[in-house]
Design an enzyme around this catalytic site. Structure first.
Site, PDB file in Angstrom:
ATOM      1  N   CYS A  39     -24.541 -46.701 -40.858  1.00 59.95           N
ATOM      2  CA  CYS A  39     -25.807 -46.949 -40.161  1.00 59.95           C
ATOM      3  C   CYS A  39     -26.127 -45.697 -39.353  1.00 59.95           C
ATOM      4  O   CYS A  39     -25.587 -44.622 -39.636  1.00 59.95           O
ATOM      5  CB  CYS A  39     -25.733 -48.211 -39.305  1.00 59.95           C
ATOM      6  SG  CYS A  39     -24.493 -48.165 -38.000  1.00 59.95           S
ATOM      7  N   CYS A  47     -23.372 -50.550 -33.992  1.00 58.62           N
ATOM      8  CA  CYS A  47     -23.917 -51.917 -34.127  1.00 58.62           C
ATOM      9  C   CYS A  47     -23.712 -52.478 -35.538  1.00 58.62           C
ATOM     10  O   CYS A  47     -22.851 -53.337 -35.751  1.00 58.62           O
ATOM     11  CB  CYS A  47     -25.411 -51.956 -33.785  1.00 58.62           C
ATOM     12  SG  CYS A  47     -25.786 -51.495 -32.078  1.00 58.62           S
ATOM     13  N   ARG A  48     -24.510 -51.996 -36.498  1.00 59.39           N
ATOM     14  CA  ARG A  48     -24.512 -52.634 -37.823  1.00 59.39           C
ATOM     15  C   ARG A  48     -23.311 -52.284 -38.689  1.00 59.39           C
ATOM     16  O   ARG A  48     -22.707 -53.167 -39.306  1.00 59.39           O
ATOM     17  CB  ARG A  48     -25.796 -52.254 -38.587  1.00 59.39           C
ATOM     18  CG  ARG A  48     -27.037 -52.831 -37.991  1.00 59.39           C
ATOM     19  CD  ARG A  48     -28.269 -52.142 -38.543  1.00 59.39           C
ATOM     20  NE  ARG A  48     -28.367 -50.762 -38.063  1.00 59.39           N
ATOM     21  CZ  ARG A  48     -29.259 -49.871 -38.468  1.00 59.39           C
ATOM     22  NH1 ARG A  48     -30.132 -50.214 -39.387  1.00 59.39           N
ATOM     23  NH2 ARG A  48     -29.285 -48.657 -37.957  1.00 59.39           N
ATOM     24  N   SER A  49     -22.967 -50.981 -38.799  1.00 57.85           N
ATOM     25  CA  SER A  49     -21.916 -50.646 -39.770  1.00 57.85           C
ATOM     26  C   SER A  49     -20.516 -51.093 -39.347  1.00 57.85           C
ATOM     27  O   SER A  49     -19.751 -51.536 -40.219  1.00 57.85           O
ATOM     28  CB  SER A  49     -21.953 -49.163 -40.186  1.00 57.85           C
ATOM     29  OG  SER A  49     -21.769 -48.303 -39.106  1.00 57.85           O
ATOM     30  N   ASP A 108     -32.220 -52.132 -37.577  1.00 56.70           N
ATOM     31  CA  ASP A 108     -31.585 -51.622 -36.354  1.00 56.70           C
ATOM     32  C   ASP A 108     -31.781 -52.630 -35.213  1.00 56.70           C
ATOM     33  O   ASP A 108     -32.904 -52.928 -34.831  1.00 56.70           O
ATOM     34  CB  ASP A 108     -32.273 -50.287 -36.018  1.00 56.70           C
ATOM     35  CG  ASP A 108     -31.651 -49.591 -34.825  1.00 56.70           C
ATOM     36  OD1 ASP A 108     -30.886 -50.232 -34.083  1.00 56.70           O
ATOM     37  OD2 ASP A 108     -31.939 -48.397 -34.646  1.00 56.70           O
ATOM     38  N   ASN A 120     -23.330 -46.056 -35.764  1.00 53.96           N
ATOM     39  CA  ASN A 120     -21.972 -46.554 -36.031  1.00 53.96           C
ATOM     40  C   ASN A 120     -21.397 -47.342 -34.857  1.00 53.96           C
ATOM     41  O   ASN A 120     -20.192 -47.341 -34.612  1.00 53.96           O
ATOM     42  CB  ASN A 120     -21.020 -45.410 -36.431  1.00 53.96           C
ATOM     43  CG  ASN A 120     -19.686 -45.856 -37.025  1.00 53.96           C
ATOM     44  OD1 ASN A 120     -18.666 -45.183 -36.844  1.00 53.96           O
ATOM     45  ND2 ASN A 120     -19.653 -46.964 -37.725  1.00 53.96           N
TER      46      ASN A 120
END
Ligand code: 4NP
Length: 152
Positions: free
Chosen positions: A9, A14-16, A120, A12
């Site tokens: 993401c 939050c999402r990934s 995001d 690195n």
């Protein structure tokens, strides 16, 4: 032989790291951990060395998923070291394609519900993290199906 899967993401945090943790949890629950090398990285270096965003960790823990990661930026070597680079949105895809247009997919391509963008959540509310969690859970199953390892 293991299959290397790198989730990417922007930051690195939050999402990934969430995708990494959920995919690792999914393969572990199916007894397939030995078959994978799983990691995550960001296209940007803003948060290098940091633990994941508390909201991301809280969402995972709430669903019984452990998170263990320190942020790092994606490198050219990752394109060699990992079989699949799975990113979250179009902006990640563009940034990665500029680095090396190889092995890159949007993780959302594997969503059985067809929701392609994992948006995001950084400036969003906890609800956005919950939404991301549901997406990466579905995509983890869908990606395993793609690899011929579904319903194991
Ligand atoms: P991520 O979220 O890409 O899912 O880790 C973000 C984290 C940090 C920032 C943006 C997005 N930031 O601008 O610092």
């Amino acid at each position: 032989m293991t299959t290397g899967v790198l989730f990417v993401c922007l930051g690195n945090i939050c999402r990934s790291p969430m995708a990494e943790a959920v995919f690792a949890h999914t393969v572990d629950s199916k007894g397939m951990s030995d078959q994978f090398n799983i990691d995550s990285a960001g296209t940007a270096a803003y948060h290098t060395g940091e633990v994941p965003d508390q909201r991301s960790t809280d969402t995972c823990v709430k669903h019984g998923v452990k998170v263990k990661h320190l942020a790092r930026q994606v490198t050219k070597a990752d394109f060699h070291d990992f079989d699949y680079i799975l990113c979250m949105d179009q902006s990640n895809l563009q940034d990665l394609t500029k680095m090396q247009p190889k092995n890159i997919h949007m993780f959302g391509e594997f969503d059985p519900q067809g929701e392609k963008i994992i948006a995001d959540p950084y400036y969003g509310k906890v609800k956005a993290f919950e939404h991301n969690f549901a997406q990466v859970s579905r995509c983890s199953e869908g990606f395993l199906q793609h690899l011929g390892l579904g319903n194991a």
